[in-house]
Enzyme design. Structure first.
Site, PDB file in Angstrom:
ATOM      1  N   GLU A 136       0.673  -1.332   0.261  1.00 46.45           N
ATOM      2  CA  GLU A 136      -0.013   0.090   0.026  1.00 46.45           C
ATOM      3  C   GLU A 136       1.032   1.201   0.105  1.00 46.45           C
ATOM      4  OE1 GLU A 136      -2.103   0.738   3.861  1.00 46.45           O
ATOM      5  OE2 GLU A 136      -3.679   1.829   2.715  1.00 46.45           O
ATOM      6  N   GLU A 182     -11.793   3.177   6.202  1.00 46.04           N
ATOM      7  CA  GLU A 182     -10.683   3.512   6.908  1.00 46.04           C
ATOM      8  C   GLU A 182     -10.301   4.882   7.238  1.00 46.04           C
ATOM      9  OE1 GLU A 182      -6.634   2.700   5.475  1.00 46.04           O
ATOM     10  OE2 GLU A 182      -6.082   1.585   7.124  1.00 46.04           O
TER      11      GLU A 182
HETATM   12  O1  LIG Z   1      -2.584   3.867   6.750  1.00 45.07           O
HETATM   13  C1  LIG Z   1      -3.208   3.080   6.040  1.00 45.07           C
HETATM   14  O2  LIG Z   1      -3.889   3.672   5.392  1.00 45.07           O
HETATM   15  C2  LIG Z   1      -3.246   1.836   6.278  1.00 45.07           C
HETATM   16  O3  LIG Z   1      -4.108   1.219   5.520  1.00 45.07           O
HETATM   17  C3  LIG Z   1      -2.220   1.001   7.053  1.00 45.07           C
HETATM   18  O4  LIG Z   1      -2.514  -0.376   6.935  1.00 45.07           O
HETATM   19  C4  LIG Z   1      -1.994   1.222   8.480  1.00 45.07           C
HETATM   20  O5  LIG Z   1      -1.095   2.208   8.661  1.00 45.07           O
HETATM   21 MG   LIG Z   2      -5.013   2.311   4.082  1.00 42.29          MG
END
Ligand SMILES: O=C(O)C(=O)[C@H](O)CO
Ligand SMILES: [Mg+2]
Length: 259
Positions: free
Chosen positions: A139, A236
């Site tokens: 990511e 998120e």
């Molecule tokens: O920060 C983010 O966007 C995440 O998805 C990581 O998994 C956590 O730091």
């Molecule tokens: Mg993330």
């Protein structure tokens, strides 16, 4: 109808993880995901998942020495042993709870040695994850929240995925981070969809509920629907007040999109 996964690293943080899973079910989420569940016994997580019928979509490898500013180990030259221990820990935990993805965190590093270290550690991760059928994710994170993080753009992640050369590695497309770093989200989702393993959302720039700010998620969700993307989207974000008080977006997004 669009489907959503509650990221329990940010939502219902005040609850123990098994209760957060139950809260996500009660609120109408279709799946859950979290960050670092390792202190919670697997049996407790597994039974909350069974009881609710929710899938755990993903967990992360540990970050290393967080007090010293570490944010992942896999791209740090000289730290291969710790990085691989972290990968083994994550794959074992994910296997026990039936999680779909493991996000291998790169850490703060740059340069060719970091890239090579990351690729070798990811190959190790993919081989370990193949038998239990787990997908490895990487990511890109934005440079304001995580200065110096190795992975900062979509194209850099795709180049790494290509170099790793294994079938079970994909991109975690976090719209919040990628809007800050690059924008052009619709084009990137269309172009890279086959390499994307999971998508996350939050408002930009404040990383709160995804119903305001510079990204129009109604548009993004409609595009994903047209592209035939059917996986739950990861919520998120850091709730502005309480998680429950901020969930108005969930109903609206579900009603207005047919994902
Ligand atoms: O920060 C983010 O966007 C995440 O998805 C990581 O998994 C956590 O730091
Ligand atoms: Mg993330």
């Amino acid at each position: 109808m669009a489907r959503f996964s509650a990221n329990l690293g940010f939502l219902w943080q005040e609850l123990p993880l098994p209760d957060a899973i139950r809260a996500a079910k009660a609120a109408g989420f279709d799946a859950v995901e979290c960050h670092w569940p390792y202190e919670v016994p697997v049996e407790a997580v597994r039974s909350a998942l069974r009881e609710t019928g929710l899938k755990m979509l993903g967990i992360n490898t540990i970050r290393g020495d967080v007090a010293a500013g570490e944010n992942g180990l896999a791209a740090l030259p000289g730290r291969e042993n710790q990085a691989r221990d972290a990968i083994q820990q994550a794959v074992a935990y994910a296997t026990e709870i039936g999680a779909v993805n493991v996000h291998v965190m790169a850490g703060r590093a740059s340069g060719e040695a970091a890239r090579e270290t990351f690729i070798a550690n990811l190959q190790f991760a993919c081989e370990l994850a193949a038998e239990p059928g787990i997908m490895i994710l990487i990511e890109p994170l934005n440079h304001r929240d995580v200065p110096g993080y190795f992975l900062q753009t979509c194209e850099q992640a795709l180049e790494v995925i290509e170099a790793v050369g294994r079938p079970n590695i994909k991109l975690m497309f976090d719209c919040y981070h990628l809007q800050i770093m690059q924008g052009d989200l619709t084009f990137r989702l269309q172009t890279y969809l086959n390499s994307i393993g999971h998508i996350q959302i939050a408002s930009v720039p404040d990383r709160r509920e995804p119903d305001h700010g510079e990204i129009n998620y109604h548009h993004i969700l409609a595009q994903l629907n047209e592209l035939g993307y059917r996986q739950p989207i990861g919520a998120e974000y850091r709730p502005a007040t309480s998680t429950d008080a901020g969930l108005g977006w969930l109903k609206t997004f579900r009603e207005k999109t047919s994902l």
